[in-house]
Enzyme design. Sequence first.
Site, PDB file in Angstrom:
ATOM      1  N   ARG A 120       0.842  -1.217   0.000  1.00  0.00           N
ATOM      2  CA  ARG A 120       0.000   0.000   0.000  1.00  0.00           C
ATOM      3  C   ARG A 120       0.869   1.255   0.000  1.00  0.00           C
ATOM      4  NH1 ARG A 120      -2.173   2.124   4.437  1.00  0.00           N
ATOM      5  NH2 ARG A 120      -2.428   0.139   5.497  1.00  0.00           N
ATOM      6  N   TYR A 124     -17.180  14.092 -16.752  1.00  0.00           N
ATOM      7  CA  TYR A 124     -17.527  12.681 -16.605  1.00  0.00           C
ATOM      8  C   TYR A 124     -18.607  12.561 -15.520  1.00  0.00           C
ATOM      9  CZ  TYR A 124     -16.951   7.752 -15.567  1.00  0.00           C
ATOM     10  OH  TYR A 124     -17.174   6.424 -15.362  1.00  0.00           O
ATOM     11  N   ASP A 176      -8.452  16.496 -16.115  1.00  0.00           N
ATOM     12  CA  ASP A 176      -8.718  15.098 -16.452  1.00  0.00           C
ATOM     13  C   ASP A 176      -8.460  14.973 -17.951  1.00  0.00           C
ATOM     14  OD1 ASP A 176      -9.810  12.663 -17.258  1.00  0.00           O
ATOM     15  OD2 ASP A 176     -11.493  12.768 -15.860  1.00  0.00           O
ATOM     16  N   LYS A 226      -9.166   3.424 -19.638  1.00  0.00           N
ATOM     17  CA  LYS A 226      -9.507   3.815 -21.009  1.00  0.00           C
ATOM     18  C   LYS A 226      -8.295   3.657 -21.931  1.00  0.00           C
ATOM     19  CE  LYS A 226     -13.265   4.720 -18.787  1.00  0.00           C
ATOM     20  NZ  LYS A 226     -13.659   6.058 -18.335  1.00  0.00           N
TER      21      LYS A 226
HETATM   22  C1  LIG Z   1     -13.969   6.607 -17.140  1.00  0.00           C
HETATM   23  C2  LIG Z   1     -13.626   7.991 -16.767  1.00  0.00           C
HETATM   24  C3  LIG Z   1     -13.389   8.342 -15.432  1.00  0.00           C
HETATM   25  C4  LIG Z   1     -13.526   7.350 -14.298  1.00  0.00           C
HETATM   26  O1  LIG Z   1     -12.585   6.335 -14.403  1.00  0.00           O
HETATM   27  P1  LIG Z   1     -12.807   4.864 -13.763  1.00  0.00           P
HETATM   28  O2  LIG Z   1     -11.542   4.164 -14.127  1.00  0.00           O
HETATM   29  O3  LIG Z   1     -14.036   4.304 -14.423  1.00  0.00           O
HETATM   30  O4  LIG Z   1     -13.001   5.066 -12.312  1.00  0.00           O
HETATM   31  C5  LIG Z   1     -13.042   9.638 -15.153  1.00  0.00           C
HETATM   32  N1  LIG Z   1     -12.936  10.572 -16.117  1.00  0.00           N
HETATM   33  C6  LIG Z   1     -13.166  10.269 -17.416  1.00  0.00           C
HETATM   34  C7  LIG Z   1     -13.043  11.345 -18.439  1.00  0.00           C
HETATM   35  C8  LIG Z   1     -13.515   8.981 -17.792  1.00  0.00           C
HETATM   36  O5  LIG Z   1     -13.747   8.700 -19.077  1.00  0.00           O
END
Ligand SMILES: *Cc1c(COP(=O)(O)O)cnc(C)c1O
Length: 370
Positions: free
Chosen positions: A33, A86, A157, A182
Amino acid sequence: MPVDFSSTYSFSDVDEFARASEIKVGAGYVYTRWGNPTIDSFEAAVAELEGAPHAEAFASGMAAITTTILALCGSGDRIVAARQLYGGTHEFFSNVLPRYGIKAELFDVKDLDDIERALDGARLLYCETIGNPRVKVADLESLGGMARAAGVALVVDSTFASPVLCRPMELGASAVVHSATKFLGGHHDLLGGVVCASEEVIEPVRALAREFGAIIAPFTAWLALRGMQTLPLRVERACASARAVAEALEDHPAIGAVFYPALESSEDKDLCDSLLGGRGGGVLAFDVSGGRDRARSFQEKLRVIKPAASLGGSHSLIVHAASVTHTQLSPQELAAAGISEGFCRLSVGLEDPADVIADLYEALDASGSA
Ligand SMILES: *Cc1c(COP(=O)(O)O)cnc(C)c1O
């Protein structure tokens, strides 16, 4: 890099154990961790791609986002954020943070004057490089300049852009977050997140990550590293295919509007050229004329593209917003959010783009007259 599955590391020398347990990077591995060699390799690779001094990996994109924000903000603080977010992040800002005394003010990402005014006294500015759901591009150069001038940390993000299209740290961001689920992972087989940041920002994030404990699993970090070996190839291909698909959809009589930053018709074309090297990303959105019913029957007739959540992977995935992500909204509220009842988001994968286009055309034609 092999996978190091160990949860703990043993020492023969107590002094060495004590030294390694000091909370600082590079002191040695004690407990997973706090640090793990496979996770460290993944973090180092993402940091290098983003041009950031440090990175910290998490169990999901949401874990990266929520831990970063809570590390930087406390009760009484105010966040200025773009409204194009998101869904999970929007929910966190609107319904979770207020319970902890943190307020988020949401603005259209294009309203730069309003955002600049709101920055006075704010703790954090938050946006997505390419925002959900209409793939609007944030003017990161202007936002980075405003944040710097106001002494406010900019957190971006950059999941939809990936570090292949743009490196927000170079434009003034203090931290960049990714859902590694992603594009970084890229194959629909892992859930992970990562934040890249300056020394100043990574310290509190790392400390809170250890407390919250939502760290990435070593095997997941290894899978993500493996996915990243082909990241530039996959992203370039997804961009080229998404552009071909967007152009083809513009020509179909049953399609009302197509949203894609690299299209000549896009309000974001200039920004796409200057910020993203002319590449619009792998995700586009469009309105199916005929509303909810036609959009639903069209999706059920697709054979190559799968109706599924997520994006940025090897397979093309589609989401009908009014049925899946924006179900709570009335037709009036949908309209106010700029989402028609036929609105669909499509993440273009690595299939032959001709197959993706043929699939869309056949399903549109089979789903009735416009
Ligand atoms: C999918 C996504 C998230 C969240 O990510 P997870 O891995 O599903 O927790 C946050 N921001 C964007 C732009 C995303 O496409």
